[in-house]
Design a protein around this motif. Sequence first.
Motif, PDB file in Angstrom:
ATOM      1  N   ARG A  44      -1.469  -5.797  -6.353  1.00  0.00           N
ATOM      2  CA  ARG A  44      -2.268  -5.030  -5.413  1.00  0.00           C
ATOM      3  C   ARG A  44      -3.766  -5.460  -5.558  1.00  0.00           C
ATOM      4  O   ARG A  44      -4.441  -5.753  -4.850  1.00  0.00           O
ATOM      5  CB  ARG A  44      -2.262  -3.349  -5.740  1.00  0.00           C
ATOM      6  N   ALA A  85       0.759  -1.352  -0.085  1.00  0.00           N
ATOM      7  CA  ALA A  85      -0.044   0.114  -0.023  1.00  0.00           C
ATOM      8  C   ALA A  85       0.843   1.138   0.070  1.00  0.00           C
ATOM      9  O   ALA A  85       0.417   2.448  -0.195  1.00  0.00           O
ATOM     10  CB  ALA A  85      -1.039   0.051   1.465  1.00  0.00           C
ATOM     11  N   ARG A 140      -7.652   0.863   0.937  1.00  0.00           N
ATOM     12  CA  ARG A 140      -6.951   1.462   1.786  1.00  0.00           C
ATOM     13  C   ARG A 140      -5.571   0.353   2.070  1.00  0.00           C
ATOM     14  O   ARG A 140      -4.426   0.740   1.745  1.00  0.00           O
ATOM     15  CB  ARG A 140      -7.181   1.778   2.914  1.00  0.00           C
ATOM     16  N   ARG A 141      -6.016  -0.651   2.215  1.00  0.00           N
ATOM     17  CA  ARG A 141      -4.897  -1.814   2.595  1.00  0.00           C
ATOM     18  C   ARG A 141      -4.157  -2.104   1.334  1.00  0.00           C
ATOM     19  O   ARG A 141      -3.082  -2.754   1.580  1.00  0.00           O
ATOM     20  CB  ARG A 141      -5.713  -3.062   3.105  1.00  0.00           C
ATOM     21  N   VAL A 142      -4.461  -1.989   0.163  1.00  0.00           N
ATOM     22  CA  VAL A 142      -3.795  -2.310  -1.103  1.00  0.00           C
ATOM     23  C   VAL A 142      -3.191  -1.114  -1.742  1.00  0.00           C
ATOM     24  O   VAL A 142      -2.916  -1.119  -3.085  1.00  0.00           O
ATOM     25  CB  VAL A 142      -4.683  -3.349  -1.984  1.00  0.00           C
ATOM     26  N   GLY A 143      -3.600  -0.075  -1.335  1.00  0.00           N
ATOM     27  CA  GLY A 143      -3.017   1.214  -1.846  1.00  0.00           C
ATOM     28  C   GLY A 143      -3.724   2.262  -2.598  1.00  0.00           C
ATOM     29  O   GLY A 143      -3.199   2.872  -3.614  1.00  0.00           O
ATOM     30  N   TYR A 144      -5.169   1.922  -2.702  1.00  0.00           N
ATOM     31  CA  TYR A 144      -5.859   2.832  -3.429  1.00  0.00           C
ATOM     32  C   TYR A 144      -6.630   3.838  -2.473  1.00  0.00           C
ATOM     33  O   TYR A 144      -7.084   3.453  -1.515  1.00  0.00           O
ATOM     34  CB  TYR A 144      -7.051   1.861  -4.152  1.00  0.00           C
TER      35      TYR A 144
END
Length: 314
Positions: A262, A223, A282-286
Amino acid sequence: MDVVSDAISAVRIGRPSSDRVRIGGRWCARFAPYEGAGFHVVLQGGCWLLPDGGAPLALGTGDAVLLPHGAGHVIADGPAEAEAVARAVPFEEAVARRRGRDLGFGPGEEPGPGSGAVEMLCGKYRLDRSRTHPLMAELPQVVHLPNRVGSHPELRSAIDLLGREMDERQPGACIAVPSLLDLLLVYMIRSWVVAEGTPGTWPAVLGDPVTAAALRALHSDPAAAWTTERLAAEAGVSRPTLARRFTSLVGRPPMAYLTWWRLNLAATLLRDSDDPLATVARRVGYATPYALSHAFNREFGTTPGRYRALAGTA
């Protein structure tokens, strides 16, 4: 997390199953193709594995074999002729009737050198193949890990522990055995990855210090606000060097790999958790659920909500 751990976690579902069997005399048991991975560990004695469409493989005491793509196969007392293989008893039937003298299952003869008997663990792992990491896809149909002095010490220890747990059935065995089976899967795949001379792309990827360092960083914190420049600094090389080596070995540029990973991680979270889409994003960076949904639909051809609903019915 690291690449091997994440690659396994992305596909592992449910609980593994296993049987400890003792077989003697003339015998031949078939394992049908399976949507998962199969394994055998020889605790005592020896036998033969006859993979569908493959060459017979002799297994000795302490040998482990993984069939990561669930290939159909036969285990037998010897390299049986085609007619004998065709008459092989389905393994599930053999286990259900293990005391039948005609099948050779049961207490019977103690396995040992020259006895013609074998004691082994036979089992399966459930896998979700819809999003297989290329490392898992590259595994051969049969991974044979022979018992050699000094080789694969962690695997040997796991096999010893597993054999004792299944034999003694101590308090807590219902938790210990599945956990040890999961550990066994990790050690079998790790042993294949690190073995000298293993062919394939991913052993070379993980053996390259620059690419391996970049992958460790991405998998440790997917993330994070990664850029090629930041990742190159993490790997201790210039941006062009990282881009060239990573793309050459992995087959896609670092940021393209990160996007792909992701989205695969998001799919795993949708399958295995009840987290709201905003939390998954949020946990994967979006930054927003909308951004994740747009990218997810482009990659998988469906929305996160539909994917979660279908995963829940699988």
